[in-house]
Scaffold this motif. Structure first.
Motif, PDB file in Angstrom:
ATOM      1  N   ARG A  66       0.871  -1.165   0.000  1.00 34.00           N
ATOM      2  CA  ARG A  66       0.000   0.000   0.000  1.00 34.00           C
ATOM      3  C   ARG A  66       0.913   1.221   0.000  1.00 34.00           C
ATOM      4  O   ARG A  66       1.933   1.245   0.696  1.00 34.00           O
ATOM      5  N   ALA A  67       0.553   2.225  -0.740  1.00 35.31           N
ATOM      6  CA  ALA A  67       1.390   3.424  -0.862  1.00 35.31           C
ATOM      7  C   ALA A  67       1.672   4.058   0.497  1.00 35.31           C
ATOM      8  O   ALA A  67       2.809   4.453   0.780  1.00 35.31           O
ATOM      9  N   HIS A  88       1.945  12.902  -3.058  1.00 38.10           N
ATOM     10  CA  HIS A  88       1.007  12.061  -3.805  1.00 38.10           C
ATOM     11  C   HIS A  88       1.788  10.839  -4.273  1.00 38.10           C
ATOM     12  O   HIS A  88       2.814  10.972  -4.925  1.00 38.10           O
ATOM     13  N   ILE A  89       1.294   9.662  -3.913  1.00 37.19           N
ATOM     14  CA  ILE A  89       1.876   8.413  -4.398  1.00 37.19           C
ATOM     15  C   ILE A  89       0.763   7.734  -5.179  1.00 37.19           C
ATOM     16  O   ILE A  89      -0.149   7.154  -4.598  1.00 37.19           O
ATOM     17  N   GLY A  90       0.826   7.863  -6.497  1.00 33.62           N
ATOM     18  CA  GLY A  90      -0.294   7.398  -7.301  1.00 33.62           C
ATOM     19  C   GLY A  90      -1.538   8.155  -6.895  1.00 33.62           C
ATOM     20  O   GLY A  90      -1.548   9.381  -6.847  1.00 33.62           O
ATOM     21  N   ASP A  91      -2.597   7.427  -6.535  1.00 32.30           N
ATOM     22  CA  ASP A  91      -3.859   8.046  -6.115  1.00 32.30           C
ATOM     23  C   ASP A  91      -3.909   8.372  -4.627  1.00 32.30           C
ATOM     24  O   ASP A  91      -4.894   8.933  -4.143  1.00 32.30           O
ATOM     25  N   THR A  92      -2.888   8.004  -3.884  1.00 34.05           N
ATOM     26  CA  THR A  92      -2.855   8.241  -2.436  1.00 34.05           C
ATOM     27  C   THR A  92      -2.205   9.581  -2.140  1.00 34.05           C
ATOM     28  O   THR A  92      -1.137   9.885  -2.652  1.00 34.05           O
ATOM     29  N   ALA A  93      -2.857  10.365  -1.311  1.00 32.20           N
ATOM     30  CA  ALA A  93      -2.297  11.651  -0.891  1.00 32.20           C
ATOM     31  C   ALA A  93      -2.148  11.647   0.626  1.00 32.20           C
ATOM     32  O   ALA A  93      -3.026  11.175   1.349  1.00 32.20           O
ATOM     33  N   LEU A  94      -1.018  12.141   1.077  1.00 30.25           N
ATOM     34  CA  LEU A  94      -0.793  12.339   2.493  1.00 30.25           C
ATOM     35  C   LEU A  94       0.070  13.572   2.651  1.00 30.25           C
ATOM     36  O   LEU A  94       0.641  14.067   1.680  1.00 30.25           O
ATOM     37  N   HIS A  95       0.113  14.097   3.840  1.00 33.49           N
ATOM     38  CA  HIS A  95       0.965  15.261   4.037  1.00 33.49           C
ATOM     39  C   HIS A  95       1.760  15.129   5.326  1.00 33.49           C
ATOM     40  O   HIS A  95       1.368  14.430   6.257  1.00 33.49           O
ATOM     41  N   HIS A 101      -0.152  12.699   7.866  1.00 33.34           N
ATOM     42  CA  HIS A 101      -1.612  12.735   7.995  1.00 33.34           C
ATOM     43  C   HIS A 101      -2.234  12.341   6.657  1.00 33.34           C
ATOM     44  O   HIS A 101      -1.660  12.602   5.594  1.00 33.34           O
ATOM     45  N   ASP A 102      -3.417  11.754   6.721  1.00 35.64           N
ATOM     46  CA  ASP A 102      -4.144  11.397   5.509  1.00 35.64           C
ATOM     47  C   ASP A 102      -4.525  12.650   4.732  1.00 35.64           C
ATOM     48  O   ASP A 102      -4.849  13.681   5.320  1.00 35.64           O
ATOM     49  N   GLY A 103      -4.512  12.535   3.412  1.00 35.65           N
ATOM     50  CA  GLY A 103      -4.976  13.608   2.542  1.00 35.65           C
ATOM     51  C   GLY A 103      -3.965  14.720   2.353  1.00 35.65           C
ATOM     52  O   GLY A 103      -2.952  14.795   3.046  1.00 35.65           O
ATOM     53  N   PRO A 104      -4.245  15.600   1.391  1.00 37.27           N
ATOM     54  CA  PRO A 104      -3.348  16.732   1.141  1.00 37.27           C
ATOM     55  C   PRO A 104      -3.475  17.790   2.233  1.00 37.27           C
ATOM     56  O   PRO A 104      -4.510  17.905   2.881  1.00 37.27           O
ATOM     57  N   ALA A 105      -2.403  18.541   2.423  1.00 38.08           N
ATOM     58  CA  ALA A 105      -2.432  19.656   3.377  1.00 38.08           C
ATOM     59  C   ALA A 105      -3.234  20.796   2.771  1.00 38.08           C
ATOM     60  O   ALA A 105      -3.213  20.993   1.556  1.00 38.08           O
ATOM     61  N   PRO A 106      -3.926  21.578   3.587  1.00 37.03           N
ATOM     62  CA  PRO A 106      -4.701  22.697   3.054  1.00 37.03           C
ATOM     63  C   PRO A 106      -3.827  23.743   2.365  1.00 37.03           C
ATOM     64  O   PRO A 106      -4.220  24.302   1.358  1.00 37.03           O
ATOM     65  N   ALA A 107      -2.637  23.990   2.880  1.00 39.19           N
ATOM     66  CA  ALA A 107      -1.742  24.993   2.290  1.00 39.19           C
ATOM     67  C   ALA A 107      -0.288  24.516   2.429  1.00 39.19           C
ATOM     68  O   ALA A 107       0.462  25.029   3.252  1.00 39.19           O
ATOM     69  N   ARG A 131       5.084  14.501  -6.188  1.00 31.34           N
ATOM     70  CA  ARG A 131       4.275  13.504  -6.895  1.00 31.34           C
ATOM     71  C   ARG A 131       5.175  12.343  -7.287  1.00 31.34           C
ATOM     72  O   ARG A 131       6.196  12.543  -7.952  1.00 31.34           O
ATOM     73  N   LEU A 132       4.785  11.142  -6.846  1.00 33.04           N
ATOM     74  CA  LEU A 132       5.578   9.950  -7.081  1.00 33.04           C
ATOM     75  C   LEU A 132       4.695   8.812  -7.568  1.00 33.04           C
ATOM     76  O   LEU A 132       3.520   8.729  -7.201  1.00 33.04           O
ATOM     77  N   THR A 133       5.283   7.926  -8.337  1.00 23.76           N
ATOM     78  CA  THR A 133       4.640   6.643  -8.592  1.00 23.76           C
ATOM     79  C   THR A 133       4.964   5.746  -7.403  1.00 23.76           C
ATOM     80  O   THR A 133       5.866   6.048  -6.608  1.00 23.76           O
ATOM     81  N   LEU A 134       4.281   4.636  -7.284  1.00 27.68           N
ATOM     82  CA  LEU A 134       4.584   3.705  -6.205  1.00 27.68           C
ATOM     83  C   LEU A 134       6.019   3.205  -6.324  1.00 27.68           C
ATOM     84  O   LEU A 134       6.740   3.116  -5.323  1.00 27.68           O
TER      85      LEU A 134
END
Length: 191
Positions: free
Chosen positions: A114-115, A138-145, A156-162, A168-171
């Motif tokens: 899993r990414a 971003h790792i493929g469709d997964t975003a974390l910050h 943390h899960d998801g992109p940061a607000p700012a 951006r990476l591939t797996l």
């Protein structure tokens, strides 16, 4: 079921009494980036049975590692989240990740991946390259910050607000950076 114990008057033994059972630290790993539903945990822990997951969640809740709350439109969905005690295990996970990274070797055809499992080693690479700030990855469709401060790093899960930067990476790229096979390139400054 009675609690298993090593019956050693030793701090390591007492810690293992709480988090040493199979799957326990992997549940903590899954919750280290934020709250998750049971179905999310089950999907991201390939190989665990529903009975084992339910047992581990109950034990970790009993031991104060996580909390369970109801959420959703009718408050019927259980959401699990680390307590402060559970979140204090992040350095343990980070140390295990550092120790275990050289053991990865080549990915076997039977290995699940899993990414977000690369969040810890990628966080180390980002911390080594950049000072304090917020980086969305971003790792493929997964975003974390990541939030990097002088006191440490969290993810943390998801992109940061700012975010200050975006990566951006591939797996495959994430795996190469995490294992040290490829150096981290400069993330783009955020818009």
């Amino acid at each position: 079921m009675p609690r298993r114990t090593y019956d050693h008057y030793c701090a390591v033994s007492r810690a293992l009494d709480v988090i040493g059972d199979r799957w326990s630290l992997l549940v903590v790993r899954e919750l280290s980036s934020g709250p998750r539903r049971y179905s999310d945990l089950f999907a991201d822990l390939p190989g665990i049975s529903t009975d084992m997951l339910a047992t581990r969640l109950k034990e970790l809740e009993r031991d104060g590692i996580l909390t369970r709350r109801k959420a959703g439109p009718r408050a019927t969905t259980a959401v699990y989240q680390l307590t402060d005690t559970g979140a204090a295990l992040r350095p343990v996970l980070d140390t295990l990740s550092t120790w275990g990274t050289p053991l990865l070797g080549e990915r076997r055809t039977t290995d699940a991946v899993r990414a977000h499992w690369f969040a810890l080693p990628l966080g180390r690479a980002l911390t080594d390259k950049y000072g304090p700030g917020t980086i969305t990855t971003h790792i493929g469709d997964t975003a974390l910050h990541y939030v990097i401060t002088d006191k440490g790093i969290t993810h943390h899960d998801g992109p940061a607000p700012a975010p200050d930067r975006e990566l951006r990476l591939t797996l495959s790229e994430a795996i190469e950076i995490a294992t040290g096979a490829t150096p981290l390139t400069d993330p783009e400054p955020a818009d």
